[in-house]
Design a protein around this motif. Structure first.
Motif, PDB file in Angstrom:
ATOM      1  N   ILE A 138     -13.005  37.680  98.745  1.00 33.33           N
ATOM      2  CA  ILE A 138     -13.432  36.560  97.909  1.00 33.33           C
ATOM      3  C   ILE A 138     -14.439  35.667  98.625  1.00 33.33           C
ATOM      4  CG2 ILE A 138     -11.552  34.974  98.535  1.00 33.33           C
ATOM      5  CD1 ILE A 138     -11.460  34.241  95.483  1.00 33.33           C
ATOM      6  N   GLU A 139     -14.364  35.571  99.933  1.00 36.21           N
ATOM      7  CA  GLU A 139     -15.308  34.728 100.668  1.00 36.21           C
ATOM      8  C   GLU A 139     -16.737  35.231 100.569  1.00 36.21           C
ATOM      9  OE1 GLU A 139     -11.238  34.162 102.278  1.00 36.21           O
ATOM     10  OE2 GLU A 139     -12.481  35.928 101.824  1.00 36.21           O
TER      11      GLU A 139
ATOM     12  N   ASP B 178     -14.911  32.044  94.942  1.00 34.51           N
ATOM     13  CA  ASP B 178     -14.290  31.288  96.022  1.00 34.51           C
ATOM     14  C   ASP B 178     -14.341  29.787  95.732  1.00 34.51           C
ATOM     15  OD1 ASP B 178     -12.958  31.394  98.524  1.00 34.51           O
ATOM     16  OD2 ASP B 178     -14.798  30.822  99.563  1.00 34.51           O
ATOM     17  N   ASP B 179     -15.474  29.312  95.214  1.00 33.88           N
ATOM     18  CA  ASP B 179     -15.592  27.891  94.861  1.00 33.88           C
ATOM     19  C   ASP B 179     -14.529  27.484  93.848  1.00 33.88           C
ATOM     20  OD1 ASP B 179     -17.843  27.628  96.483  1.00 33.88           O
ATOM     21  OD2 ASP B 179     -19.272  27.807  94.828  1.00 33.88           O
ATOM     22  N   VAL B 180     -14.352  28.292  92.815  1.00 35.87           N
ATOM     23  CA  VAL B 180     -13.392  27.983  91.751  1.00 35.87           C
ATOM     24  C   VAL B 180     -11.971  28.011  92.306  1.00 35.87           C
ATOM     25  CG1 VAL B 180     -12.393  28.822  89.586  1.00 35.87           C
ATOM     26  CG2 VAL B 180     -14.876  28.717  89.858  1.00 35.87           C
ATOM     27  N   THR B 181     -11.648  29.019  93.107  1.00 35.69           N
ATOM     28  CA  THR B 181     -10.310  29.132  93.680  1.00 35.69           C
ATOM     29  C   THR B 181      -9.991  27.930  94.557  1.00 35.69           C
ATOM     30  OG1 THR B 181     -10.385  31.541  93.599  1.00 35.69           O
ATOM     31  CG2 THR B 181      -8.843  30.559  95.160  1.00 35.69           C
TER      32      THR B 181
ATOM     33  N   HIS C 188     -10.208  40.336  93.951  1.00 35.07           N
ATOM     34  CA  HIS C 188     -10.752  40.398  95.316  1.00 35.07           C
ATOM     35  C   HIS C 188      -9.692  40.791  96.335  1.00 35.07           C
ATOM     36  CE1 HIS C 188     -14.594  38.724  94.031  1.00 35.07           C
ATOM     37  NE2 HIS C 188     -13.884  37.950  93.230  1.00 35.07           N
ATOM     38  N   GLY C 189      -8.644  41.448  95.872  1.00 34.09           N
ATOM     39  CA  GLY C 189      -7.532  41.772  96.751  1.00 34.09           C
ATOM     40  C   GLY C 189      -7.516  43.193  97.287  1.00 34.09           C
ATOM     41  N   TYR C 190      -8.519  44.004  96.949  1.00 32.95           N
ATOM     42  CA  TYR C 190      -8.548  45.418  97.367  1.00 32.95           C
ATOM     43  C   TYR C 190      -9.920  45.721  97.963  1.00 32.95           C
ATOM     44  CZ  TYR C 190      -7.796  50.523  96.921  1.00 32.95           C
ATOM     45  OH  TYR C 190      -7.647  51.878  97.157  1.00 32.95           O
ATOM     46  N   HIS C 191     -10.171  45.147  99.114  1.00 37.91           N
ATOM     47  CA  HIS C 191     -11.511  45.216  99.702  1.00 37.91           C
ATOM     48  C   HIS C 191     -11.547  45.916 101.052  1.00 37.91           C
ATOM     49  CE1 HIS C 191     -10.215  42.021 102.418  1.00 37.91           C
ATOM     50  NE2 HIS C 191      -9.756  41.366 101.353  1.00 37.91           N
ATOM     51  N   ASP C 192     -10.392  46.336 101.560  1.00 37.23           N
ATOM     52  CA  ASP C 192     -10.320  46.989 102.869  1.00 37.23           C
ATOM     53  C   ASP C 192     -10.834  48.426 102.740  1.00 37.23           C
ATOM     54  OD1 ASP C 192      -9.426  48.457 105.147  1.00 37.23           O
ATOM     55  OD2 ASP C 192      -7.826  47.026 105.488  1.00 37.23           O
TER      56      ASP C 192
ATOM     57  N   GLN D 246     -20.637  40.318  96.022  1.00 37.74           N
ATOM     58  CA  GLN D 246     -20.675  41.534  96.864  1.00 37.74           C
ATOM     59  C   GLN D 246     -19.539  42.467  96.507  1.00 37.74           C
ATOM     60  OE1 GLN D 246     -22.264  41.332 100.889  1.00 37.74           O
ATOM     61  NE2 GLN D 246     -20.274  42.040 101.641  1.00 37.74           N
ATOM     62  N   ALA D 247     -19.850  43.760  96.500  1.00 35.75           N
ATOM     63  CA  ALA D 247     -18.866  44.766  96.110  1.00 35.75           C
ATOM     64  C   ALA D 247     -19.044  46.020  96.956  1.00 35.75           C
ATOM     65  CB  ALA D 247     -19.012  45.114  94.632  1.00 35.75           C
TER      66      ALA D 247
END
Length: 270
Positions: free
Chosen positions: A148-149, A155-158, A178-182, A262-263
């Motif tokens: 998320i960063e 990130d701003d909204v969170t 944004h929890g599956y980025h590894d 970014q993805a």
């Protein structure tokens, strides 16, 4: 991921397509469509199609004799996608669970998915299902959001909502989209499901809006974040959206705003 993270219902599909799609999904849909079309697939399955942004981008690029099956777990999202699609006899619409696809073994040359893998309850099982319905040598093509960063408006909204609800901050965006980025984990999951030649590319784009309020509305009212806000305090949705808009304005200005998204784009061979 919580079970409620899959409840795209009510006004969310329309707001999702109206605000989220142009804000963050269109650039990556064009990228997925270009990569998919370059494979010249004769039979395509799209899973977790949402409101159809990839479908609208990919269908014109496929050959006239191609078949294109478009699915989503959520019927409301799929209905909205079908309503937005130009009539096309090559396209079939099916409500379907990625964990138990209702298709024969080896039926497709390509399985594609835009920003859906994060919602799969068991990703290895979902990938195994995708491999089952692919022909030998077929491709799985999908993307997932980076941390998320690296996705500034999310990130701003969170962070803004964490200031409003400090005792129980809404964490849907960080937890699921944004929890599956590894990348190492993604590769292991795919290889565990039997895929080979896993290629992962990280791609940055710009998220643009005509005002700070648009990304605030997109995230607060066009995603499951809406349900989390309303669950914390009834009647606070508009106030929370206003506060998120103010936070974005403080950081990015009051006129047109732009920020990084970014993805990861993943291709694997069955």
């Amino acid at each position: 991921m919580l079970e409620t993270d899959k409840l795209f219902a009510g006004s969310i599909p329309e707001n999702y397509d109206r605000y989220m799609v142009p804000l963050v999904f269109e650039p990556f849909a064009a990228d997925i469509a270009q990569r998919a079309a370059a494979l010249s697939p004769g039979a395509v399955l799209e899973i977790a199609a949402g409101t159809g942004v990839v479908t609208r981008a990919l269908a014109p690029r496929l050959s006239p004799d191609a078949s294109y099956v478009v699915t989503d777990l959520n019927q409301a999202m799929l209905d909205y996608a079908a309503s937005r699609q130009t009539p096309d006899s090559r396209i079939e619409w099916h409500q379907a669970d990625a964990m138990a696809l209702p298709f024969e073994d080896g039926a497709f040359d390509l399985v594609c998915c835009q920003f859906g893998a994060m919602f799969f309850p068991n990703r290895t099982s979902a990938y195994r299902e995708a491999r089952r319905v692919l022909k030998p040598g077929g491709r799985l093509l999908f993307n997932v959001w980076d941390r998320i960063e690296e996705n500034v408006f999310a990130d701003d909204v969170t962070n803004a909502l964490a200031r409003i609800f400090p005792d129980d901050p809404p964490r849907f965006l960080a937890r699921t989209p944004h929890g599956y980025h590894d990348k190492a984990l993604i590769r292991r999951d795919l290889e565990s499901a039997g895929f080979s030649d896993v290629a992962i590319e990280t791609r940055a784009e710009q998220s643009r809006a005509s005002s700070p309020r648009l990304p605030a509305v997109a995230y607060c009212q066009g995603t499951i974040l809406r349900n989390e806000i309303e669950a914390r305090e009834a009647g606070r949705l508009d106030a929370a959206t206003d506060y998120a808009a103010s936070a974005i304005a403080d950081r990015h200005g009051n006129g047109e705003v732009a920020a990084k998204i970014q993805a990861h784009i993943i291709m694997a061979v069955a």
